[in-house]
Design an enzyme around this catalytic site. Sequence first.
Site, PDB file in Angstrom:
ATOM      1  N   CYS A  24       0.844  -1.185   0.000  1.00 52.38           N
ATOM      2  CA  CYS A  24       0.000   0.000   0.000  1.00 52.38           C
ATOM      3  C   CYS A  24       0.883   1.240   0.000  1.00 52.38           C
ATOM      4  CB  CYS A  24      -0.959   0.010   1.199  1.00 52.38           C
ATOM      5  SG  CYS A  24      -0.121   0.155   2.786  1.00 52.38           S
ATOM      6  N   CYS A  27       3.652   1.822   2.627  1.00 58.27           N
ATOM      7  CA  CYS A  27       4.906   1.082   2.447  1.00 58.27           C
ATOM      8  C   CYS A  27       5.889   1.895   1.608  1.00 58.27           C
ATOM      9  CB  CYS A  27       4.647  -0.259   1.767  1.00 58.27           C
ATOM     10  SG  CYS A  27       3.584  -1.387   2.692  1.00 58.27           S
ATOM     11  N   ASP A 472      -2.222  12.908 -31.502  1.00 64.26           N
ATOM     12  CA  ASP A 472      -1.229  12.641 -32.539  1.00 64.26           C
ATOM     13  C   ASP A 472      -1.958  12.629 -33.889  1.00 64.26           C
ATOM     14  OD1 ASP A 472       1.219  11.539 -33.794  1.00 64.26           O
ATOM     15  OD2 ASP A 472      -0.048   9.766 -34.023  1.00 64.26           O
TER      16      ASP A 472
END
Length: 778
Positions: A24, A27, A472
């Site tokens: 998570c 951490c 693009d």
Amino acid sequence: MTTPTDTTTGPLSEVELAVGGMTCASCSARIEKKLNRLDGVTATVNLATEKAKVSYAPGVGVADLIATVTKLGYTAERVAAPEPTTAAPEPEPVGAEPDAGVGVGVGAPVASRNGLTDPTDPTAPLRQRLLVCAVLSLPVVLMAMVPALQFDNWQWLSLTLTAPVAVWGGLPFHRAAWTNARHGAATMDTLVSVGTLAAFGWSLWALFLGDAGKTGMRHGFTFAVDRADASSTIYLEVAAGVVTLILLGRYLEARSKRRAGTALRALLQLGAKDVGLLDASGAEVRVPVGQLRPGDRFVVRPGEKIATDGTVVEGASAVDAALLTGESVPVDVTVGDTVTGATVNAGGRLVVEATRVGADTQLARMARLVEDAQTGKADVQRLADRIAGIFVPVVFVIALGTFAGHLLAGGAATTAFASAVAVLIIACPCSLGLATPTALMVGTGRGAQLGILVKGPEVLESTRRVDTVVLDKTGTVTTGRMTLHDVYAGEGVEEKTLLRLAGAVEHASEHPVARAVADGAADRAGTLPGVERFEGVAGLGVRGAVDGHDVLVGRERLLAEHGIALPPALTEAKTAAEAAGRTAVAVAWDGVARGVIAVADAVRPTSAQAVAELRALGLAPVLLTGDNRTVAEAVARAVGIPADAVYAEVLPQDKVEVVRRLRATGRTVAMVGDGVNDAAALATADLGLAMGTGTDAAIEASDLTLVRGDLRVAADAIRLSRRTLATIKGNLFWAFGYNVAALPLAAAGFLNPMIAGAAMAFSSVFVVTNSLRLRSFS
């Protein structure tokens, strides 16, 4: 490890570490904080890619960085820089031994995580764990919740089925909870672990020391804790069900994360694998491209990829560079011109002298751009994990307060413990584990029916904030293929005759412009006659004899070299075609100019409508292309994009810079593209959308893929993403809502753990039902 304090001045070095064991956002934040405490170290830890990008001073070693991470209870290993066209080496593991059974990213091999070299599925262990737990848990839940299924000693069968689920199935959560506890942290893993172990532990006590193990025991449905005999109730279905449902959420999350490195792999596989190297005697020897060195000369035949960046020393041809530059018209090259590795030789034989090889090539630099852009993305944090930092400690305080309060009020120890367990169980995030993946499954399933592929929940958070969409040109707004557009026949010349003669000569050429003329002529004029004495004139065009006529097709210069001038009408037609962004081809036979044929990369029929729909969503369209400005502005006019929103003649690395500049002005940018040259920009943008008809590199670098290749689907994709995100947030709200509303009842003893488990299950049903509403999206 001793933290280095005697750092010396000097240039900073950079290293990328693969970090295992993060579950998570807390951490990744803890690792990042610890690394940044080292002298001369600046670190960014990305939960989504499971990587840490670290800059460090000369006095710090990579071993110090790895030791810092492993000391926290995670695994770390250096990521070797991949070379184009060759397999990335498998890094040696450093730190804690990986546990292949965890299956949530803990200790998984680097090659498996980044998808560069290991073809196996790194989510397989987690999938196996999930399937085993699901098979074992289903009868446990059914027997507990449906009294009619309960038979004599059914509770002992439930214990037999639940034990491996609670212990082995929940091992990833127990291990993560223990790692977090050792460092004074708590996450949803902690709540899952404590809640399921509490339910399982209470059940063991009730079965072996209480009355729950007696033959003939049945589960009753009482809302309050049985103050007379709380030891007669077991909660095995809670322990088994919570573990299985949370594993389901983790598996769906891991499956979407495992493709984090495939954009880079697609880029690496784009280059040539071997090359015709010319030795000292001039003989051609086929060798792996990795053996090329600067100064080597190699042969490139028609249709082959150019092995590396270099300079043409012999021959002339047309080079199709669309994959790397986005330029729709092939570039004519001759002696002295530079060519780029991974582009395609579309015409004659070339001899090229290598100038850059390996990591110095343009392809390698593009690969690094994609990797850097992916690593630099913001950390993905689930809303549940962010709230867990407050929610989980509060739940533990309430549970302990409940236990102490009942004892102080004179209640029995069993009543106090049952109430405390009810608090933990009602707070177990069963519905939280389903809130995101169920909405994502339904939303992405519906999206697949509409031609939209969404990679994961992290994609959705950007869609609501997007205010600018960069399009693009080649292959996105246009078809990406040269096609016959206009035919200008000279005085006294029939259009069909012009097309038959020009198409017949062009049919013998491999040049993309020639193919467009030949294909268009065959469609409009029917079967083309044969050609004799065909000759390609490098960089100018072609000539040949057709039906007794000496035919020239190509640039105006080709006709001029044969003493043929374009009359004013055809000169005007040629100028008009070029002003509209088209490529004009002159046609002459028997010494007289007969007409002009214009070819172009055609605008998709639906592009104008797509731009209008994007505007309706509040998005400002921007056109971005490697083509020249004349072509770009012509396409922009055709689809309704203003000239001041056109960026033309942009190289791949500059495309990334354009996206960054737009973001630097405060815009939230979505990018729509299809080519390899778009991959880095797709990864850099807040939201990347790839046309499914494009290259693998673009698709893998993007967040959303438009399978049908219709730009209108981009608007549908953003609408679906926003709707799915709203559903996820609604699910999370109600998941927490059930828990928060039920916690006071559980603490007061008015909600026994069995009913708490049922309420938790109902919240899951609600979440799933809410998610299913996405099936009606249109």
